[in-house]
Scaffold this motif. Sequence first.
Motif, short mmCIF file in Angstrom:
data_model
loop_
_atom_site.label_atom_id
_atom_site.label_comp_id
_atom_site.label_asym_id
_atom_site.label_seq_id
_atom_site.Cartn_x
_atom_site.Cartn_y
_atom_site.Cartn_z
N VAL A 122 -0.51 -23.89 8.75
CA VAL A 122 -1.15 -24.68 7.69
C VAL A 122 -0.34 -25.95 7.41
O VAL A 122 -0.91 -27.03 7.25
CB VAL A 122 -1.32 -23.85 6.41
CG1 VAL A 122 -1.81 -24.71 5.26
CG2 VAL A 122 -2.29 -22.71 6.64
N LEU A 123 0.97 -25.83 7.36
CA LEU A 123 1.81 -27.01 7.14
C LEU A 123 1.66 -28.01 8.29
O LEU A 123 1.67 -29.22 8.07
CB LEU A 123 3.26 -26.61 6.95
CG LEU A 123 3.58 -25.91 5.62
CD1 LEU A 123 5.02 -25.40 5.62
CD2 LEU A 123 3.35 -26.84 4.45
N SER A 124 1.49 -27.50 9.49
CA SER A 124 1.25 -28.38 10.64
C SER A 124 -0.09 -29.10 10.50
O SER A 124 -0.19 -30.30 10.79
CB SER A 124 1.28 -27.56 11.92
OG SER A 124 0.90 -28.34 13.02
N ASP A 125 -1.11 -28.38 10.05
CA ASP A 125 -2.42 -29.00 9.83
C ASP A 125 -2.34 -30.08 8.75
O ASP A 125 -2.97 -31.13 8.86
CB ASP A 125 -3.45 -27.95 9.41
CG ASP A 125 -3.81 -27.00 10.54
OD1 ASP A 125 -3.49 -27.30 11.71
OD2 ASP A 125 -4.42 -25.94 10.24
N THR A 161 5.01 -16.15 8.27
CA THR A 161 5.69 -17.38 8.66
C THR A 161 4.83 -18.20 9.61
O THR A 161 4.69 -19.41 9.46
CB THR A 161 7.05 -17.05 9.32
OG1 THR A 161 7.83 -16.29 8.39
CG2 THR A 161 7.80 -18.31 9.70
N THR A 162 4.23 -17.53 10.58
CA THR A 162 3.38 -18.23 11.55
C THR A 162 2.17 -18.87 10.88
O THR A 162 1.82 -20.02 11.18
CB THR A 162 2.92 -17.24 12.64
OG1 THR A 162 4.07 -16.64 13.24
CG2 THR A 162 2.11 -17.95 13.71
N GLU A 202 -4.46 -12.57 8.44
CA GLU A 202 -4.20 -14.00 8.27
C GLU A 202 -5.14 -14.60 7.22
O GLU A 202 -4.73 -15.47 6.43
CB GLU A 202 -4.34 -14.73 9.60
CG GLU A 202 -3.24 -14.40 10.58
CD GLU A 202 -3.33 -15.19 11.87
OE1 GLU A 202 -4.13 -16.15 11.94
OE2 GLU A 202 -2.59 -14.83 12.81
N VAL A 203 -6.38 -14.15 7.20
CA VAL A 203 -7.34 -14.63 6.20
C VAL A 203 -6.84 -14.27 4.80
O VAL A 203 -6.92 -15.08 3.87
CB VAL A 203 -8.75 -14.06 6.46
CG1 VAL A 203 -9.67 -14.29 5.27
CG2 VAL A 203 -9.35 -14.66 7.71
N GLU A 204 -6.32 -13.07 4.64
CA GLU A 204 -5.81 -12.63 3.34
C GLU A 204 -4.59 -13.45 2.92
O GLU A 204 -4.44 -13.80 1.75
CB GLU A 204 -5.47 -11.15 3.38
CG GLU A 204 -6.70 -10.27 3.49
CD GLU A 204 -6.39 -8.81 3.74
OE1 GLU A 204 -5.20 -8.43 3.69
OE2 GLU A 204 -7.33 -8.05 4.00
N ILE A 205 -3.73 -13.78 3.88
CA ILE A 205 -2.57 -14.62 3.57
C ILE A 205 -3.02 -16.00 3.12
O ILE A 205 -2.54 -16.54 2.12
CB ILE A 205 -1.62 -14.71 4.78
CG1 ILE A 205 -0.97 -13.35 5.04
CG2 ILE A 205 -0.56 -15.78 4.57
CD1 ILE A 205 -0.22 -13.28 6.37
#
Length: 176
Positions: free
Chosen positions: A54-57, A48-49, A111-114
Amino acid sequence: MFRSVQRIGLPVGRQTAARWYSAPTVTINARLKADLKLSMRAKEKQRTTVIKGVLSDILYAEKNPQSQTFSRDSDEDVALLIQRAIKQRKESIKQYTDGGRADLATAEQAEVEILGQYLPAQLSEEDIERRVKETVERLGVSGIKAMGQVMKEVAISAAEAPKSKVAAAVKKALGA
């Protein structure tokens, strides 16, 4: 007519004839939003974080007056943002491992994998080199001075491969 559309899971009342007859394509942005809902329901905090970041970016890039050409519906633009986020996290992993913080490095790796799940299929080194060689042969150029011309003509989008890898392949093909 709309009842049959509703049975296959498409929104009612917002259909055009073209959408009704063809399957809608899902953009990376739409996948991110759908996965955000799913991860929030499943209480996956890390996913979620990452997705919220990414959506914020994406929102920032869209509102930024300096990036006038950015579009959240363009998979190439969103893929560039995701690649930038992956690059930042890989740099963090290196710093954490150098500093002896393996726990933080593993969190960044997760996080990189996500983030990697949302990128389109990346070209391999061989595919990049093959396309660059074809472009160089088609243009009939050589030498490092032709690098700009080859970079303009090579048909590899930034979503398929990072520009740095393409530039390295062009330098190699031109003999620099």
